[in-house]
Design an enzyme around this catalytic site. Structure first.
Site, PDB file in Angstrom:
ATOM      1  N   ASP A 106       0.843  -1.195   0.000  1.00 18.83           N
ATOM      2  CA  ASP A 106       0.000   0.000   0.000  1.00 18.83           C
ATOM      3  C   ASP A 106       0.879   1.246   0.000  1.00 18.83           C
ATOM      4  OD1 ASP A 106      -2.153  -1.679   0.165  1.00 18.83           O
ATOM      5  OD2 ASP A 106      -2.393  -1.439   2.336  1.00 18.83           O
TER       6      ASP A 106
HETATM    7  N1  URA Z   1      -1.390  -5.912   3.744  1.00 21.31           N
HETATM    8  C1  URA Z   1      -1.850  -4.645   3.736  1.00 21.31           C
HETATM    9  O1  URA Z   1      -2.920  -4.371   4.281  1.00 21.31           O
HETATM   10  N2  URA Z   1      -1.127  -3.693   3.145  1.00 21.31           N
HETATM   11  C2  URA Z   1       0.068  -3.922   2.559  1.00 21.31           C
HETATM   12  O2  URA Z   1       0.717  -3.003   2.041  1.00 21.31           O
HETATM   13  C3  URA Z   1       0.548  -5.244   2.569  1.00 21.31           C
HETATM   14  C4  URA Z   1      -0.204  -6.228   3.154  1.00 21.31           C
END
Ligand code: URA
Length: 244
Positions: A106
Site C-alpha cells: 500500500d
Molecule cells: N497488507 C496490507 O494491508 N497492506 C500492505 O501493504 C501489505 C499487506
C-alpha cells in the site's frame, strides 16, 4: 545463449530507446569484440561477445534485481501519470525498461520491496501455491488480546466473504505485532486486523521468505542484488513459522 540484434541489447542494457541505439551504432559508437560495428541488426551473443558503446564496456545482465526500502507515500507501480512510483526512485544506473515491483505494498506501507524485470522470478515469489511467507511489523490502534490471537490462529474470513489462509501472529508488545501471510490480497493485513476490530496505524514489510530487509538500506534507498543472494526467499519458510 541465442543471438540478438546489437541495437536491442544496447537499448535494453543502457535504458535508451532503440532509435537512439540505432543512431549511435550508425555513427560508430559501438564495438563488438574490439571491432567497430555500424549495423544495428548485427547479431551478438549477449554475455559472450564483448560489446562496447560510447567507449564503455557493457556489463550484460539478462535481468536485474533491485531491493528497495520503500518509503511511505510512494505508489507500488511501474508508472503513474500524477503520483511518484517506486520505479521513479530507482537510480539511473539501475533503471531499465520493463521494471516492475514484485507485488504491491500500500502507499502508506514501508519496507522490503523487490523490483525486477524478471517475470518468472516474480511469479515464483507471488504465487500462492508456492506459500512464500511475507513478514510484516504492524502497529495497531488497540491492544492485541487473547481473542485477537485466537482469531489469527485459523483462517480468517474478511468482511466481503474472502477466506484468507492462516496467518501467523506474534505479539511484540501491547499494540505491536509481527505477522506472516502467504497471500497478497488487497489491503489484506489491514482487513484481517479489521475482522479483529483493530486498525493498522503503521505497516512495514520486514522479510519475504527468509530474505530480510537489509539494515543498511534507509527508506527510499535501493541496491542491486544478484539473483543467488535472493535465494533465502525460497527457503526456510516452514522453520521460520515455529516461533509463532
Ligand atoms: N497488507 C496490507 O494491508 N497492506 C500492505 O501493504 C501489505 C499487506
Amino acid at each position: 545463449m541465442p543471438s540478438e540484434r546489437l541495437d536491442k541489447i544496447i537499448a535494453s542494457q543502457l535504458n535508451i530507446s532503440r532509435k537512439d541505439a540505432r543512431t549511435g551504432i550508425r555513427r560508430g559508437m559501438a564495438r563488438v569484440n574490439g571491432e567497430a560495428v555500424k549495423a544495428p541488426d548485427f547479431q551478438v551473443k549477449p554475455g559472450e561477445d564483448i560489446i562496447e558503446y560510447a567507449g564503455e564496456k557493457l556489463n550484460y545482465k539478462k535481468y536485474i534485481y533491485i531491493v528497495m526500502n520503500k518509503p511511505a507515500g510512494v505508489l507500488s507501480a511501474s508508472e503513474d501519470k500524477n503520483r511518484q512510483t517506486v520505479t521513479d526512485l530507482v537510480p539511473d544506473g539501475l533503471k531499465r525498461k520493463g521494471l516492475f515491483p514484485v507485488g504491491r505494498l500500500d502507499r502508506d506501507t514501508t519496507g522490503l520491496l523487490i523490483i525486477t524485470d524478471d517475470g518468472d522470478f516474480a511469479h515464483r515469489v507471488l504465487s500462492p501455491s508456492k506459500s512464500i511467507y511475507k513478514t510484516y511489523r504492524a502497529e495497531l490502534d488497540g491492544d492485541i488480546t487473547e481473542e485477537t490471537l485466537g482469531i489469527f490462529s485459523r483462517e480468517i474470513t474478511l468482511a466481503d466473504g474472502t477466506v484468507c489462509r492462516r496467518a501467523y501472529l506474534k505479539r511484540l508488545d501491547r499494540r505491536t505485532a509481527e505477522i506472516k501471510i502467504c497471500e497478497g490480497r488487497y489491503h489484506q493485513i489491514k482487513r484481517m486486523f479489521g475482522v479483529a476490530g483493530l486498525g493498522v496505524c503503521r505497516l512495514e514489510r520486514l522479510a519475504i521468505g527468509d530474505f530480510r530487509l537489509p539494515d543498511n538500506l534507509k527508506p527510499g534507498e535501493c541496491a542491486e542484488f544478484h539473483k543467488n543472494e535472493l535465494e533465502p526467499i525460497f527457503s526456510g519458510n516452514a522453520n521460520s513459522l515455529d516461533a509463532y
